[in-house]
Each structure stands twice: as C-alpha cells, then as structure tokens.
Write a protein that holds these residues in place. Structure first.
Motif, mmCIF file in Angstrom:
data_model
loop_
_atom_site.group_PDB
_atom_site.id
_atom_site.type_symbol
_atom_site.label_atom_id
_atom_site.label_comp_id
_atom_site.label_asym_id
_atom_site.label_seq_id
_atom_site.Cartn_x
_atom_site.Cartn_y
_atom_site.Cartn_z
ATOM 1 N N THR A 43 -21.851 5.453 -0.391
ATOM 2 C CA THR A 43 -20.972 4.359 -0.766
ATOM 3 C C THR A 43 -21.002 4.112 -2.270
ATOM 4 O O THR A 43 -20.052 3.628 -2.832
ATOM 5 C CB THR A 43 -21.361 3.058 -0.046
ATOM 6 O OG1 THR A 43 -22.737 2.775 -0.318
ATOM 7 C CG2 THR A 43 -21.141 3.189 1.443
ATOM 8 N N LYS A 44 -22.115 4.464 -2.917
ATOM 9 C CA LYS A 44 -22.220 4.283 -4.355
ATOM 10 C C LYS A 44 -22.311 5.653 -5.017
ATOM 11 O O LYS A 44 -23.001 6.533 -4.524
ATOM 12 C CB LYS A 44 -23.484 3.494 -4.705
ATOM 13 C CG LYS A 44 -23.475 2.093 -4.172
ATOM 14 C CD LYS A 44 -24.774 1.394 -4.526
ATOM 15 C CE LYS A 44 -24.803 0.000 -3.935
ATOM 16 N NZ LYS A 44 -26.070 -0.661 -4.178
ATOM 17 N N VAL B 225 -9.259 2.937 3.582
ATOM 18 C CA VAL B 225 -9.724 4.216 4.104
ATOM 19 C C VAL B 225 -10.611 4.836 3.045
ATOM 20 O O VAL B 225 -10.233 4.901 1.875
ATOM 21 C CB VAL B 225 -8.538 5.159 4.418
ATOM 22 C CG1 VAL B 225 -9.030 6.504 4.892
ATOM 23 C CG2 VAL B 225 -7.627 4.535 5.443
ATOM 24 N N GLN B 226 -11.795 5.280 3.466
ATOM 25 C CA GLN B 226 -12.715 5.904 2.522
ATOM 26 C C GLN B 226 -13.278 7.167 3.147
ATOM 27 O O GLN B 226 -13.771 7.136 4.273
ATOM 28 C CB GLN B 226 -13.855 4.941 2.183
ATOM 29 C CG GLN B 226 -14.827 5.506 1.170
ATOM 30 C CD GLN B 226 -15.953 4.525 0.843
ATOM 31 O OE1 GLN B 226 -16.037 3.449 1.414
ATOM 32 N NE2 GLN B 226 -16.802 4.902 -0.071
ATOM 33 N N ARG B 227 -13.207 8.268 2.405
ATOM 34 C CA ARG B 227 -13.767 9.523 2.879
ATOM 35 C C ARG B 227 -15.204 9.648 2.387
ATOM 36 O O ARG B 227 -15.500 9.385 1.228
ATOM 37 C CB ARG B 227 -12.965 10.719 2.367
ATOM 38 C CG ARG B 227 -13.437 12.009 2.996
ATOM 39 C CD ARG B 227 -13.013 13.234 2.225
ATOM 40 N NE ARG B 227 -13.564 14.419 2.829
ATOM 41 C CZ ARG B 227 -14.827 14.821 2.705
ATOM 42 N NH1 ARG B 227 -15.686 14.120 1.992
ATOM 43 N NH2 ARG B 227 -15.275 15.913 3.302
ATOM 44 N N ASP C 217 -11.719 -1.546 7.954
ATOM 45 C CA ASP C 217 -11.886 -0.358 7.118
ATOM 46 C C ASP C 217 -12.249 0.845 7.980
ATOM 47 O O ASP C 217 -12.911 0.722 9.012
ATOM 48 C CB ASP C 217 -12.980 -0.592 6.083
ATOM 49 C CG ASP C 217 -12.649 -1.744 5.148
ATOM 50 O OD1 ASP C 217 -11.452 -2.084 5.024
ATOM 51 O OD2 ASP C 217 -13.575 -2.310 4.550
ATOM 52 N N ILE C 218 -11.799 2.015 7.523
ATOM 53 C CA ILE C 218 -12.131 3.268 8.199
ATOM 54 C C ILE C 218 -12.903 4.136 7.218
ATOM 55 O O ILE C 218 -12.419 4.423 6.120
ATOM 56 C CB ILE C 218 -10.870 4.008 8.686
ATOM 57 C CG1 ILE C 218 -10.117 3.160 9.706
ATOM 58 C CG2 ILE C 218 -11.245 5.359 9.280
ATOM 59 C CD1 ILE C 218 -8.808 3.767 10.169
ATOM 60 N N ARG D 34 -14.839 -2.485 11.478
ATOM 61 C CA ARG D 34 -15.000 -1.210 10.763
ATOM 62 C C ARG D 34 -15.094 -0.043 11.744
ATOM 63 O O ARG D 34 -15.684 -0.163 12.811
ATOM 64 C CB ARG D 34 -16.249 -1.268 9.900
ATOM 65 C CG ARG D 34 -16.500 0.036 9.125
ATOM 66 C CD ARG D 34 -17.696 -0.063 8.229
ATOM 67 N NE ARG D 34 -17.387 -0.995 7.171
ATOM 68 C CZ ARG D 34 -18.294 -1.762 6.561
ATOM 69 N NH1 ARG D 34 -19.550 -1.724 6.923
ATOM 70 N NH2 ARG D 34 -17.933 -2.564 5.591
ATOM 71 N N VAL D 35 -14.525 1.090 11.331
ATOM 72 C CA VAL D 35 -14.587 2.328 12.111
ATOM 73 C C VAL D 35 -15.297 3.364 11.256
ATOM 74 O O VAL D 35 -14.903 3.616 10.118
ATOM 75 C CB VAL D 35 -13.168 2.833 12.482
ATOM 76 C CG1 VAL D 35 -13.250 4.160 13.217
ATOM 77 C CG2 VAL D 35 -12.428 1.797 13.306
ATOM 78 N N ARG D 36 -16.353 3.966 11.809
ATOM 79 C CA ARG D 36 -17.078 5.046 11.135
ATOM 80 C C ARG D 36 -17.051 6.271 12.028
ATOM 81 O O ARG D 36 -17.423 6.181 13.208
ATOM 82 C CB ARG D 36 -18.540 4.672 10.890
ATOM 83 C CG ARG D 36 -18.769 3.603 9.889
ATOM 84 C CD ARG D 36 -20.272 3.360 9.718
ATOM 85 N NE ARG D 36 -20.507 2.461 8.629
ATOM 86 C CZ ARG D 36 -20.585 2.808 7.350
ATOM 87 N NH1 ARG D 36 -20.459 4.076 7.019
ATOM 88 N NH2 ARG D 36 -20.791 1.929 6.411
ATOM 89 N N GLY D 37 -16.621 7.406 11.479
ATOM 90 C CA GLY D 37 -16.591 8.610 12.296
ATOM 91 C C GLY D 37 -16.437 9.863 11.474
ATOM 92 O O GLY D 37 -15.843 9.844 10.398
#
Length: 172
Positions: A155-156, A142-144, A124-125, A107-110
């Motif tokens: 997330t929810k 991909v999730q903004r 997932d990004i 996973r990538v979080r940024g």
C-alpha cells in the motif's frame, strides 16, 4: 466351438501363473508401511452455499469455496468466493478468486476479481487482475497490488535507501 471366458471370474488367471515373481495385489490388506495411500487424489469438496433465506451476522473464514446467495453482515475470507445475484455482503471480502453477481458494501481484496453485469459494489477493490463487465455498478477506487490478500503490504511505496526517504543527500 464356444467356450466360457474366465475374464470376470475370481481366482488365478492364466497371466498370473505365467509370471509367478510378480506381486499379486491384495486390495483388502493395507500396505506394509501401515499407511493407506489412495489411488487417486482427494476430490475437492463442493462449495459451501449460503442460501437466499439465510442472514448471517459475523465473520466467515474458510480455505475452501463459498457461494453466498443470502445476506452476510461481516467479513468473508475464502479461496473462491461467489456472490449470487440476490446476495448482499456488508463487510470486507478477501479471496483468491472473487466473482460478484450481487451487492457488496465494503472493501474487496482478491487475486482475481470479476464484476459481472449484475454486480453492485460500493467500496474499494484491491486486486492483482480485474474484469468488469458492461452494466456492472461500481463506486469506489481500484488499486492493483502484487499481493492484494495481505493488508498493509504494497500500500505504501517502499524505498531502497532509508536516508533518501528522509530527504538526506547521500551522494558524495
């Protein structure tokens, strides 16, 4: 006709004697408060570089910048994270700014995520802003999010009325 200039000579200058009330700087003496204050802000240290022959097993965490050229099996957290073309990361990466030139499996979080044309991401990004160059390879979702650096937040979908979330009719 010519006279020697006293600009670079030590000692009192003509301008110092004209204004005796002006405080004279003493570079060797600390300020009266006892705290030395730098004239300029501290320079930002350079990014820590993990060379291409380095293989790390374990997590990395810093408030500074990291440039990875080698292999990391573990999670990475940094301010600016740059993944070099020869680098491989197996784990979750979290940074304010992520630039991916190499391979990430995880996973990538940024806040800002950038996949260059040589990037290979399997995972997932989660981002606030993202840029994917032509030629980048990406498998995942991909999730903004407004705050992608904090897992579990955003997330929810949140509801303003808990009774409405349970399906209870509150309108009368």
């Amino acid at each position: 006709m010519f006279s020697k200039s006293k600009i670079n000579e030590p000692g009192p200058k003509a301008t110092d004697t004209a204004n005796p009330a002006a405080p004279k700087p003493t570079p060797s003496a600390p300020p009266a408060s006892g705290e030395a204050k730098p004239a300029t802000p501290k320079a930002k240290p350079p990014a820590s570089t993990l060379s291409s022959d380095l293989h790390i097993t374990g997590n990395l965490k810093t408030t500074g910048d990291i440039q990875v050229e080698g292999t990391v099996e573990g999670d990475i957290r940094a301010h600016l994270l740059t993944i070099g073309e020869s680098a491989t990361i197996k784990g979750e990466v979290t940074a304010d700014d992520v630039v991916i030139n190499g391979r990430i499996v995880g996973r990538v979080r940024g806040l800002k995520v950038r996949l260059t044309s040589t990037a290979r991401v399997e995972g997932d990004i989660i981002h606030k802003t993202i840029a994917i160059e032509s030629g980048a390879h990406f498998e995942g979702s991909v999730q903004r999010q407004d705050d992608p650096l904090n897992p579990g937040r955003g997330t929810k979908p949140e509801t303003a009325n808990p009774a409405a979330a349970k399906g209870t009719d509150t309108a009368s």
